[in-house]
Design a protein around this motif. Sequence first.
Motif, short mmCIF file in Angstrom:
data_model
loop_
_atom_site.label_atom_id
_atom_site.label_comp_id
_atom_site.label_asym_id
_atom_site.label_seq_id
_atom_site.Cartn_x
_atom_site.Cartn_y
_atom_site.Cartn_z
N TRP A 34 -23.30 0.24 10.42
CA TRP A 34 -23.01 -0.95 9.62
C TRP A 34 -24.29 -1.67 9.26
CZ3 TRP A 34 -18.39 -2.07 7.60
CH2 TRP A 34 -17.29 -1.40 8.12
N PRO A 35 -24.34 -2.24 8.08
CA PRO A 35 -25.54 -3.01 7.69
C PRO A 35 -25.62 -4.32 8.47
CG PRO A 35 -23.92 -2.99 5.89
CD PRO A 35 -23.38 -2.15 6.99
N ASP A 36 -26.77 -4.96 8.38
CA ASP A 36 -26.97 -6.25 9.08
C ASP A 36 -26.10 -7.33 8.43
OD1 ASP A 36 -28.95 -7.91 7.13
OD2 ASP A 36 -29.37 -5.76 7.06
N ALA A 42 -24.04 -10.43 1.53
CA ALA A 42 -24.35 -10.14 0.13
C ALA A 42 -23.33 -9.16 -0.45
CB ALA A 42 -25.76 -9.58 0.00
N PHE A 43 -22.91 -8.19 0.36
CA PHE A 43 -21.91 -7.23 -0.09
C PHE A 43 -20.59 -7.92 -0.43
CE2 PHE A 43 -18.23 -4.69 1.41
CZ PHE A 43 -18.17 -3.80 0.36
N PHE A 44 -20.12 -8.78 0.47
CA PHE A 44 -18.84 -9.46 0.22
C PHE A 44 -18.96 -10.40 -0.98
CE2 PHE A 44 -17.82 -8.30 4.69
CZ PHE A 44 -16.71 -7.52 4.38
N ALA A 45 -20.11 -11.05 -1.15
CA ALA A 45 -20.31 -11.90 -2.33
C ALA A 45 -20.27 -11.06 -3.60
CB ALA A 45 -21.65 -12.64 -2.22
N GLY A 124 -27.42 -0.50 1.47
CA GLY A 124 -28.79 -0.94 1.70
C GLY A 124 -29.79 -0.43 0.68
N LYS A 125 -29.31 0.08 -0.45
CA LYS A 125 -30.21 0.58 -1.49
C LYS A 125 -30.85 -0.55 -2.27
CE LYS A 125 -28.08 5.05 -2.31
NZ LYS A 125 -27.61 5.98 -3.34
N ILE A 126 -30.21 -1.71 -2.26
CA ILE A 126 -30.74 -2.88 -2.97
C ILE A 126 -30.97 -3.96 -1.93
CG2 ILE A 126 -30.28 -4.60 -4.75
CD1 ILE A 126 -28.41 -2.57 -6.08
#
Length: 165
Positions: A34-36, A42-45, A124-126
Amino acid sequence: MFLNRLAHKLTYYIVAALPFALVFWLCRDFFGGWPDSTTLLAFFASLLMSFALGFFMEATIGMIGFWFLEVSSLLFVYMLFNFFLSGHMFPLDMLDSVGGPWGTIVRVLPLMYLAYFPAAVFLGKIQGTELVIGLVVQLAWVIFFYVTCRMALHYGVKRYSGYGG
């Protein structure tokens, strides 16, 4: 329209949860975990803005019905472009290796913010400044299509006239 889109997305994710879970479990070696928490936020936004952007884009196309009798063919063309240029069909990173103006053209359009951008954020690419700029651009597209949709509704209702009984 909003509740219809919300119900469609919820039903889709509920039905697709089990097959997605199976695929993610089978491909677990390809994911680093899982990302930090900042990336998840940021993903959910980006995911919420992606939902809003898709809704307002489709609603704006629907408002064209005030001026034209047939809108379903426009929606079909939009869905076709959406499927190819949003990252549903293939990762948009592949366009960078092709060369030419295609990568730049796709990145200027709002379609990449519907699927590719949230997925790239999650993976996590961006990150960093590129992530902040991407979220701001995505928000700008949401605001643009919100205003466009409201203007189309405002002027369309003034133009509308119904006859019959």
